[in-house]
Design a protein around this motif. Structure first.
Motif, PDB file in Angstrom:
ATOM      1  N   TYR A  67      18.061  77.785  41.959  1.00  0.00           N
ATOM      2  CA  TYR A  67      18.280  76.658  41.520  1.00  0.00           C
ATOM      3  C   TYR A  67      18.985  75.604  42.611  1.00  0.00           C
ATOM      4  O   TYR A  67      19.354  76.034  43.567  1.00  0.00           O
ATOM      5  N   ASP A  68      18.801  74.279  42.313  1.00  0.00           N
ATOM      6  CA  ASP A  68      19.140  73.297  43.219  1.00  0.00           C
ATOM      7  C   ASP A  68      20.468  72.825  43.062  1.00  0.00           C
ATOM      8  O   ASP A  68      21.186  72.101  43.742  1.00  0.00           O
ATOM      9  N   ALA A  69      20.985  72.986  41.779  1.00  0.00           N
ATOM     10  CA  ALA A  69      22.374  72.448  41.196  1.00  0.00           C
ATOM     11  C   ALA A  69      22.953  73.255  39.900  1.00  0.00           C
ATOM     12  O   ALA A  69      22.177  73.914  39.345  1.00  0.00           O
ATOM     13  N   LEU A  70      24.129  72.959  39.755  1.00  0.00           N
ATOM     14  CA  LEU A  70      24.805  73.310  38.486  1.00  0.00           C
ATOM     15  C   LEU A  70      25.621  72.462  37.796  1.00  0.00           C
ATOM     16  O   LEU A  70      26.205  71.515  38.278  1.00  0.00           O
ATOM     17  N   LEU A 101      27.380  61.258  35.417  1.00  0.00           N
ATOM     18  CA  LEU A 101      25.878  61.563  35.436  1.00  0.00           C
ATOM     19  C   LEU A 101      25.378  60.882  36.625  1.00  0.00           C
ATOM     20  O   LEU A 101      24.663  61.481  37.486  1.00  0.00           O
ATOM     21  N   ARG A 102      25.853  59.451  36.781  1.00  0.00           N
ATOM     22  CA  ARG A 102      25.196  58.639  37.685  1.00  0.00           C
ATOM     23  C   ARG A 102      25.561  59.264  39.099  1.00  0.00           C
ATOM     24  O   ARG A 102      24.858  59.364  40.277  1.00  0.00           O
ATOM     25  N   GLN A 103      26.751  59.705  39.432  1.00  0.00           N
ATOM     26  CA  GLN A 103      27.189  60.272  40.542  1.00  0.00           C
ATOM     27  C   GLN A 103      26.603  61.749  40.906  1.00  0.00           C
ATOM     28  O   GLN A 103      26.179  61.963  42.006  1.00  0.00           O
ATOM     29  N   PHE A 104      26.459  62.495  39.962  1.00  0.00           N
ATOM     30  CA  PHE A 104      25.625  63.912  40.025  1.00  0.00           C
ATOM     31  C   PHE A 104      24.367  63.494  40.439  1.00  0.00           C
ATOM     32  O   PHE A 104      23.802  64.215  41.460  1.00  0.00           O
ATOM     33  N   MET A 105      23.682  62.590  39.751  1.00  0.00           N
ATOM     34  CA  MET A 105      22.079  62.462  40.222  1.00  0.00           C
ATOM     35  C   MET A 105      22.029  61.849  41.514  1.00  0.00           C
ATOM     36  O   MET A 105      20.765  62.143  42.052  1.00  0.00           O
ATOM     37  N   ALA A 106      23.043  61.233  42.043  1.00  0.00           N
ATOM     38  CA  ALA A 106      22.771  60.605  43.255  1.00  0.00           C
ATOM     39  C   ALA A 106      22.909  61.768  44.314  1.00  0.00           C
ATOM     40  O   ALA A 106      22.186  61.733  45.321  1.00  0.00           O
ATOM     41  N   LEU A 107      23.542  62.702  43.981  1.00  0.00           N
ATOM     42  CA  LEU A 107      23.505  63.982  44.986  1.00  0.00           C
ATOM     43  C   LEU A 107      22.152  64.826  44.692  1.00  0.00           C
ATOM     44  O   LEU A 107      21.759  65.531  45.661  1.00  0.00           O
ATOM     45  N   LEU A 108      21.578  64.650  43.711  1.00  0.00           N
ATOM     46  CA  LEU A 108      20.188  65.393  43.445  1.00  0.00           C
ATOM     47  C   LEU A 108      19.266  64.848  44.289  1.00  0.00           C
ATOM     48  O   LEU A 108      18.096  65.564  44.769  1.00  0.00           O
TER      49      LEU A 108
END
Length: 185
Positions: free
Chosen positions: A79-82, A178-185
């Motif tokens: 996986y790439d993220a949690l 979610l915006r901050q998390f998706m910026a890390l993805l």
């Protein structure tokens, strides 16, 4: 697109499970939702936490959330993220050594992690908060500081990013979280 692991369990917070699950899928990511002791196709019960002016949140029955992967066969290296939803599930998930090891994997490999509300209880138990800033439901602030973290006392509609970790106090923060998390993805 990212392949994301979501670790959840019975009485996970409804919005903190279903909203990120559906939002991340909508954006084209793959999300595998798992629970210890359960397989794909089984469900976890959710609880709806609301803020109605009482000293703490109220709790109402939520939905049955269908898991789509088998916990027994999950390898966090795939996986790439949690994502760690809140609710009451983190309270008992933190007692599972395999769950704690999975959480540590994402920090040891510097992969993005999004935790919300009571999800900080699982992060604290996994020993990954030392030296980090972490938001959570205010009742979990003690666990954050006891684990060596700095509790971010932010508005319920906000989130905070510290390196690979994005945290928020509760579901009203979904847009920011979610915006901050998706910026890390």
């Amino acid at each position: 697109m990212a392949k994301i692991l979501m670790i959840t369990g019975d009485f996970t917070e409804d919005y903190e499970t279903m909203v990120p699950f559906q939002c991340l899928l909508t954006c084209g990511h793959t999300v595998d939702a798992v629970c210890p002791g359960k397989a794909a196709g089984e469900t976890v019960k959710t609880a709806i936490h609301d803020f109605e002016g009482d000293q703490t949140y109220s709790e109402k029955p939520g939905h049955n959330f269908a898991l789509n992967a088998d916990f027994a066969t999950v390898d966090p290296a795939d996986y790439d993220a949690l994502v760690v939803p809140g609710g009451r599930a983190p309270e008992y998930l933190r007692l599972d050594a395999q769950v704690r090891a999975m959480v540590r994997h994402f920090f040891e490999t510097d992969k993005p992690v999004a935790a919300i509300c009571h999800g900080a209880q699982l992060l604290a138990a996994a020993g990954v908060l030392s030296g980090r800033t972490c938001s959570a439901y205010p009742a979990c602030s003690y666990e954050v500081t006891a684990a060596g973290g700095t509790y971010a006392d932010i508005p319920v509609t906000e989130a905070v990013t510290d390196g690979n970790l994005v945290t928020a106090p509760a579901w009203p923060a979904h847009p920011s979280w979610l915006r901050q998390f998706m910026a890390l993805l």
